[in-house]
Design a protein around this motif. Structure first.
Motif, PDB file in Angstrom:
ATOM      1  N   ILE A   1      41.502  53.199  43.611  1.00 54.46           N
ATOM      2  CA  ILE A   1      40.636  53.899  42.672  1.00 54.46           C
ATOM      3  C   ILE A   1      39.218  53.360  42.820  1.00 54.46           C
ATOM      4  O   ILE A   1      38.984  52.150  42.684  1.00 54.46           O
ATOM      5  N   ALA A   2      38.276  54.254  43.106  1.00 52.22           N
ATOM      6  CA  ALA A   2      36.862  53.881  43.218  1.00 52.22           C
ATOM      7  C   ALA A   2      36.273  53.754  41.813  1.00 52.22           C
ATOM      8  O   ALA A   2      36.480  54.634  40.972  1.00 52.22           O
TER       9      ALA A   2
ATOM     10  N   LEU B   1      38.444  45.099  32.880  1.00 48.92           N
ATOM     11  CA  LEU B   1      38.701  44.951  31.435  1.00 48.92           C
ATOM     12  C   LEU B   1      39.484  46.140  30.895  1.00 48.92           C
ATOM     13  O   LEU B   1      40.431  45.981  30.126  1.00 48.92           O
ATOM     14  N   MET B   2      39.084  47.350  31.290  1.00 43.59           N
ATOM     15  CA  MET B   2      39.778  48.548  30.817  1.00 43.59           C
ATOM     16  C   MET B   2      41.227  48.563  31.303  1.00 43.59           C
ATOM     17  O   MET B   2      42.147  48.834  30.534  1.00 43.59           O
ATOM     18  N   TYR B   3      41.462  48.233  32.591  1.00 42.18           N
ATOM     19  CA  TYR B   3      42.827  48.241  33.120  1.00 42.18           C
ATOM     20  C   TYR B   3      43.674  47.111  32.524  1.00 42.18           C
ATOM     21  O   TYR B   3      44.875  47.275  32.344  1.00 42.18           O
ATOM     22  N   GLU B   4      43.054  45.974  32.209  1.00 44.05           N
ATOM     23  CA  GLU B   4      43.794  44.905  31.526  1.00 44.05           C
ATOM     24  C   GLU B   4      44.322  45.408  30.188  1.00 44.05           C
ATOM     25  O   GLU B   4      45.474  45.147  29.817  1.00 44.05           O
ATOM     26  N   LYS B   5      43.478  46.140  29.440  1.00 43.75           N
ATOM     27  CA  LYS B   5      43.910  46.705  28.156  1.00 43.75           C
ATOM     28  C   LYS B   5      44.966  47.778  28.371  1.00 43.75           C
ATOM     29  O   LYS B   5      45.964  47.840  27.649  1.00 43.75           O
ATOM     30  N   LEU B   6      44.745  48.650  29.351  1.00 43.33           N
ATOM     31  CA  LEU B   6      45.659  49.755  29.615  1.00 43.33           C
ATOM     32  C   LEU B   6      47.035  49.264  30.044  1.00 43.33           C
ATOM     33  O   LEU B   6      48.061  49.714  29.526  1.00 43.33           O
ATOM     34  N   LEU B   7      47.078  48.327  30.989  1.00 40.06           N
ATOM     35  CA  LEU B   7      48.336  47.896  31.592  1.00 40.06           C
ATOM     36  C   LEU B   7      48.941  46.656  30.946  1.00 40.06           C
ATOM     37  O   LEU B   7      50.108  46.352  31.166  1.00 40.06           O
ATOM     38  N   GLY B   8      48.133  45.915  30.192  1.00 44.59           N
ATOM     39  CA  GLY B   8      48.639  44.709  29.539  1.00 44.59           C
ATOM     40  C   GLY B   8      48.797  43.528  30.479  1.00 44.59           C
ATOM     41  O   GLY B   8      49.495  42.571  30.159  1.00 44.59           O
ATOM     42  N   VAL B   9      48.153  43.600  31.658  1.00 44.94           N
ATOM     43  CA  VAL B   9      48.187  42.486  32.617  1.00 44.94           C
ATOM     44  C   VAL B   9      46.797  42.303  33.209  1.00 44.94           C
ATOM     45  O   VAL B   9      45.993  43.235  33.227  1.00 44.94           O
TER      46      VAL B   9
ATOM     47  N   GLY C   1      31.989  46.352  52.661  1.00 43.39           N
ATOM     48  CA  GLY C   1      31.018  46.571  51.595  1.00 43.39           C
ATOM     49  C   GLY C   1      31.662  46.862  50.258  1.00 43.39           C
ATOM     50  O   GLY C   1      31.161  47.675  49.486  1.00 43.39           O
ATOM     51  N   VAL C   2      32.777  46.177  49.969  1.00 40.84           N
ATOM     52  CA  VAL C   2      33.478  46.386  48.699  1.00 40.84           C
ATOM     53  C   VAL C   2      33.992  45.076  48.100  1.00 40.84           C
ATOM     54  O   VAL C   2      34.249  44.113  48.821  1.00 40.84           O
ATOM     55  N   ASN C   3      34.125  45.112  46.786  1.00 41.25           N
ATOM     56  CA  ASN C   3      34.903  44.128  46.039  1.00 41.25           C
ATOM     57  C   ASN C   3      36.123  44.862  45.522  1.00 41.25           C
ATOM     58  O   ASN C   3      36.024  46.037  45.130  1.00 41.25           O
ATOM     59  N   THR C   4      37.266  44.183  45.537  1.00 43.58           N
ATOM     60  CA  THR C   4      38.498  44.816  45.077  1.00 43.58           C
ATOM     61  C   THR C   4      39.214  43.938  44.068  1.00 43.58           C
ATOM     62  O   THR C   4      39.020  42.718  44.035  1.00 43.58           O
ATOM     63  N   SER C   5      40.041  44.565  43.268  1.00 43.10           N
ATOM     64  CA  SER C   5      40.985  43.832  42.430  1.00 43.10           C
ATOM     65  C   SER C   5      42.301  44.595  42.462  1.00 43.10           C
ATOM     66  O   SER C   5      42.315  45.815  42.671  1.00 43.10           O
ATOM     67  N   PHE C   6      43.385  43.865  42.286  1.00 40.00           N
ATOM     68  CA  PHE C   6      44.719  44.453  42.339  1.00 40.00           C
ATOM     69  C   PHE C   6      45.484  44.144  41.065  1.00 40.00           C
ATOM     70  O   PHE C   6      45.502  42.995  40.608  1.00 40.00           O
ATOM     71  N   PHE C   7      46.117  45.171  40.532  1.00 42.82           N
ATOM     72  CA  PHE C   7      47.017  45.042  39.384  1.00 42.82           C
ATOM     73  C   PHE C   7      48.413  45.408  39.863  1.00 42.82           C
ATOM     74  O   PHE C   7      48.586  46.336  40.655  1.00 42.82           O
TER      75      PHE C   7
ATOM     76  N   GLU D   1      57.033  47.317  40.945  1.00 41.30           N
ATOM     77  CA  GLU D   1      56.788  47.564  42.376  1.00 41.30           C
ATOM     78  C   GLU D   1      55.472  48.295  42.617  1.00 41.30           C
ATOM     79  O   GLU D   1      55.061  48.466  43.753  1.00 41.30           O
ATOM     80  N   SER D   2      54.828  48.777  41.562  1.00 42.91           N
ATOM     81  CA  SER D   2      53.626  49.592  41.702  1.00 42.91           C
ATOM     82  C   SER D   2      52.357  48.744  41.644  1.00 42.91           C
ATOM     83  O   SER D   2      52.280  47.789  40.882  1.00 42.91           O
ATOM     84  N   LYS D   3      51.371  49.138  42.470  1.00 43.56           N
ATOM     85  CA  LYS D   3      50.089  48.427  42.474  1.00 43.56           C
ATOM     86  C   LYS D   3      48.943  49.424  42.387  1.00 43.56           C
ATOM     87  O   LYS D   3      49.027  50.533  42.907  1.00 43.56           O
ATOM     88  N   ILE D   4      47.881  48.979  41.734  1.00 46.65           N
ATOM     89  CA  ILE D   4      46.626  49.717  41.648  1.00 46.65           C
ATOM     90  C   ILE D   4      45.558  48.827  42.266  1.00 46.65           C
ATOM     91  O   ILE D   4      45.469  47.641  41.945  1.00 46.65           O
ATOM     92  N   GLU D   5      44.737  49.400  43.154  1.00 46.38           N
ATOM     93  CA  GLU D   5      43.601  48.686  43.725  1.00 46.38           C
ATOM     94  C   GLU D   5      42.330  49.334  43.189  1.00 46.38           C
ATOM     95  O   GLU D   5      42.141  50.544  43.328  1.00 46.38           O
ATOM     96  N   LEU D   6      41.469  48.547  42.560  1.00 51.34           N
ATOM     97  CA  LEU D   6      40.158  49.023  42.131  1.00 51.34           C
ATOM     98  C   LEU D   6      39.149  48.619  43.196  1.00 51.34           C
ATOM     99  O   LEU D   6      39.190  47.487  43.690  1.00 51.34           O
ATOM    100  N   LEU D   7      38.249  49.540  43.552  1.00 51.51           N
ATOM    101  CA  LEU D   7      37.265  49.291  44.606  1.00 51.51           C
ATOM    102  C   LEU D   7      35.862  49.553  44.087  1.00 51.51           C
ATOM    103  O   LEU D   7      35.574  50.644  43.588  1.00 51.51           O
ATOM    104  N   GLU D   8      34.994  48.546  44.214  1.00 49.81           N
ATOM    105  CA  GLU D   8      33.597  48.636  43.802  1.00 49.81           C
ATOM    106  C   GLU D   8      32.720  48.439  45.034  1.00 49.81           C
ATOM    107  O   GLU D   8      32.931  47.517  45.817  1.00 49.81           O
TER     108      GLU D   8
END
Length: 139
Positions: A9-10, A19-27, A39-45, A49-56
């Protein structure tokens, strides 16, 4: 292809979106990583078995910056885990898919990655990823 590995997710602000995903997912994200070559910073939740990658974007010329400029924040790609990324790229090319990457490259979360062009996948950017292991690591 073994499974959906993650959904990318961009986002405009990794800090705000984390912060929003921490509230949404509880992790909290299990990993935050900078990829200067892309040219990106990423975070993974991870949830089960499911993962979300945030890309900035960190560079105006990065693929994520261009995506955000054209489409705004949202789903950027779907990543599939594969056993042998090089073999899978050969197979998909022979099936007529347009490859963005002819060879795998180092990606986030300790993976080899390669992308298929959305023109050949009904408008969806597809990422193939394989866990990097010492025997498969090219560096």
């Amino acid at each position: 292809m073994k499974k959906i590995e993650h959904i990318g997710i961009a986002v405009k602000s990794l800090k705000d979106s984390n912060l929003m995903y921490e509230k949404l997912l509880g992790v909290k994200p299990y990993k935050v990583e900078e990829l200067p070559s892309e040219g990106v910073n990423t975070s993974f939740f991870k949830m089960g078995e499911s993962k979300i990658e945030l890309l900035e974007a960190t560079k105006d010329t990065s693929a994520i910056a261009k995506f955000l400029e054209k489409r705004g924040p949202g789903v950027h790609h779907i990543a599939y885990a594969v056993e042998d990324i090089e073999q899978e790229l050969k197979r998909l090319k022979s099936e007529g898919f347009e490859l963005i990457n002819e060879e795998p490259k180092k990606g986030a979360d300790h993976k080899w990655v390669a992308f298929l062009h959305p023109k050949s996948t009904d408008g969806v950017l597809i990422e193939l990823c394989q866990e990097r292991t010492p025997e498969k690591d090219k560096d």
